[in-house]
Design an enzyme around this catalytic site. Structure first.
Site, mmCIF file in Angstrom:
data_model
loop_
_atom_site.group_PDB
_atom_site.id
_atom_site.type_symbol
_atom_site.label_atom_id
_atom_site.label_comp_id
_atom_site.label_asym_id
_atom_site.label_seq_id
_atom_site.Cartn_x
_atom_site.Cartn_y
_atom_site.Cartn_z
ATOM 1 N N TYR A 322 -5.222 26.059 -12.924
ATOM 2 C CA TYR A 322 -6.742 25.895 -12.067
ATOM 3 C C TYR A 322 -6.610 26.760 -10.789
ATOM 4 C CZ TYR A 322 -3.310 22.658 -10.001
ATOM 5 O OH TYR A 322 -2.082 22.115 -9.206
ATOM 6 N N GLY A 336 6.119 24.072 -5.588
ATOM 7 C CA GLY A 336 4.861 23.736 -5.605
ATOM 8 C C GLY A 336 4.359 22.289 -5.233
ATOM 9 N N HIS A 340 -1.197 16.481 0.015
ATOM 10 C CA HIS A 340 -2.565 17.055 0.159
ATOM 11 C C HIS A 340 -3.655 16.018 0.123
ATOM 12 C CE1 HIS A 340 -3.797 17.604 -3.810
ATOM 13 N NE2 HIS A 340 -2.369 18.027 -4.158
ATOM 14 N N HIS A 356 -0.426 17.015 -10.630
ATOM 15 C CA HIS A 356 0.557 17.933 -11.422
ATOM 16 C C HIS A 356 1.934 18.114 -10.720
ATOM 17 C CE1 HIS A 356 -3.117 19.344 -12.964
ATOM 18 N NE2 HIS A 356 -2.831 19.879 -13.966
ATOM 19 N N CYS A 358 2.105 16.708 -7.153
ATOM 20 C CA CYS A 358 2.028 16.660 -5.713
ATOM 21 C C CYS A 358 1.801 14.956 -5.294
ATOM 22 C CB CYS A 358 0.778 17.565 -5.295
ATOM 23 S SG CYS A 358 0.951 19.201 -5.238
ATOM 24 N N ASN A 360 -0.835 12.870 -3.785
ATOM 25 C CA ASN A 360 -2.195 12.817 -3.598
ATOM 26 C C ASN A 360 -2.833 11.628 -2.622
ATOM 27 O OD1 ASN A 360 -3.870 14.021 -6.768
ATOM 28 N ND2 ASN A 360 -2.385 15.029 -5.286
#
Length: 421
Positions: A322, A336, A340, A356, A358, A360
């Site tokens: 993406y 990664g 965020h 994925h 992270c 969120n």
């Protein structure tokens, strides 16, 4: 969204270096400060340290054999000045370059040698005068004139993740990086040239990752807020067994700021935020789904970007490809994982994992966190399907203290390396 892998992150770190001015190598340093890294260089003594100011005390013992040896050639620019005196200690050193100019330096705490405050110059003749004190209290003196080697062609690159005059979080490890990695048989010699000074004093230790590409320095607990870290990675000219030499000295002096900590529990899908040990806010989160789980362990904020783009079109799994604009991104792993803003998953935050990998949070909570955090602030995630991999980020705090010190290349006292002075 979640996992965003930035190619070359490990090697790219080599450019993160600080000013070469090291304020920890002069006589102005506080006596209570702590220099560690095996044994450490203490403030340079003057020739008159045992007699009248500027006048060396008359030697009462046998002449010294100084190292580097008199007449020596092709000596490394990392050379330390020492002497052969069983049971004795170096008391003072004067080192002068050909044509004049006295070199500043510091004694190691154990009196074994004297370390120049900067690398010596290549292809230059030096004269060292050494005074040492024997076990019986007698003083001895010796002189040596030697020449340093020409600049080597084969070097090892190094990096230091610390910058002058910056303020970091309480979990900020001193991070050094090497390319290629340091072989195990060379790590002790390299580690003894990596000096960390803390004010107020706090014990600490180094830990090497398995492939030798990184070494972390930390204390048994998070740094005390207000601590000053003064670091010198004194590797210029140090010879390694693979025929390479260290490329440069790197140094920085930085501060540790207010304690700020984030703890995430996958069972509740909540982040608890602490300032100075007190809970200030609880935020709902969504972590990585089962196919792309978030890492469990203690991580550290490594970089912050108010806005960026996650581009994962090179991911081998088409389902993970993406391109997405991201706000208030804070990197916590090289693989990664970020904290965020994820306005698209607000309905799932606090309930179910959809990212994925992270962490969120909502736009408002991400903005609030971004305004509070510093590089070096810790975030601990627990209860996910994947354990944080060593070296995937600044993983110094993912190990207990007893496990951490096992990664040192030199023996570490139970409480950590103590004061050098």
């Amino acid at each position: 969204m979640g996992m965003f892998t930035r190619a070359g992150a490990m090697v790219g770190a080599l450019g993160l270096v600080a000013s070469l001015a090291l304020t920890g190598c002069g006589t102005e340093q506080k006596k209570e400060a702590e220099f560690v890294g095996g044994t450490a260089p203490a403030t340079s003594a003057t020739p008159g340290a045992t007699g009248e100011p500027g006048t060396p005390a008359a030697p009462s013992g046998p002449p010294l054999t100084v190292s580097p040896a008199d007449g020596g050639k092709n000596r490394p620019v990392s050379a330390e000045i020492g002497a052969e005196l069983p049971g004795g200690k170096v008391a003072s050193v004067t080192l002068t370059a050909a044509g004049g100019g006295q070199v500043e330096g510091r004694l190691r705490a154990d009196g074994s040698s004297w370390v120049p405050s900067k690398p010596l110059k290549y292809g230059t003749r030096y004269t060292a005068t050494v005074t040492a004190t024997g076990a019986d209290g007698a003083t001895s003196q010796g002189t040596s004139t030697f020449t340093t080697m020409a600049k080597p062609k084969s070097v090892i690159s190094s990096g230091l993740y610390l910058f002058d005059d910056k303020t970091y979080g309480v979990a900020m490890p001193v991070v050094t990086e090497f390319h290629p990695g340091i072989p195990k048989k060379d790590r002790a010699a390299v580690q003894k040239r990596m000096f960390v000074q803390t004010d107020p004093p706090q014990p600490g230790a180094w830990h090497w990752v398995e492939n030798g590409t990184q070494a972390y320095y930390r204390a048994p607990e998070y740094w005390k807020p207000g601590t000053t870290l003064t670091v010198r990675i004194a590797l210029a000219g140090i010879p390694l067994s693979n025929g390479r030499y260290g490329n440069v000295d790197r140094a920085a002096t930085a501060k540790i700021g207010q304690a700020f900590e984030m703890k995430v529990d996958n069972a509740t899908k909540q982040m608890t935020v602490y300032e100075d040990g007190q809970v200030v806010r609880t935020l709902p989160v969504s972590l990585g789904k089962k196919k792309t789980p978030s890492s469990s362990g203690t991580m550290v904020v490594m970089e912050k970007k108010e806005s960026t783009v996650f581009d994962t079109r090179d991911d081998p799994d088409p389902a993970n490809r993406y391109v997405t604009d991201i706000d208030f991104a804070q990197r916590i792993t090289w693989g990664g994982e970020y904290i965020h803003a994820a306005p698209w998953s607000v309905a799932q935050q606090g309930r179910v994992n959809v990212s994925h990998g992270c962490v969120n949070v909502s736009m408002a909570n991400a903005k609030w966190l971004f305004g509070k955090t510093k590089v070096g602030d810790p975030i601990t995630v627990k209860g996910t399907e994947r354990k944080l991999a060593p070296g995937n980020g600044w993983t110094a705090w993912s190990l207990s203290w007893s496990e951490f010190v096992k990664g040192s290349a030199v023996p570490v006292p139970e409480a950590g390396e103590g004061s050098a002075f």
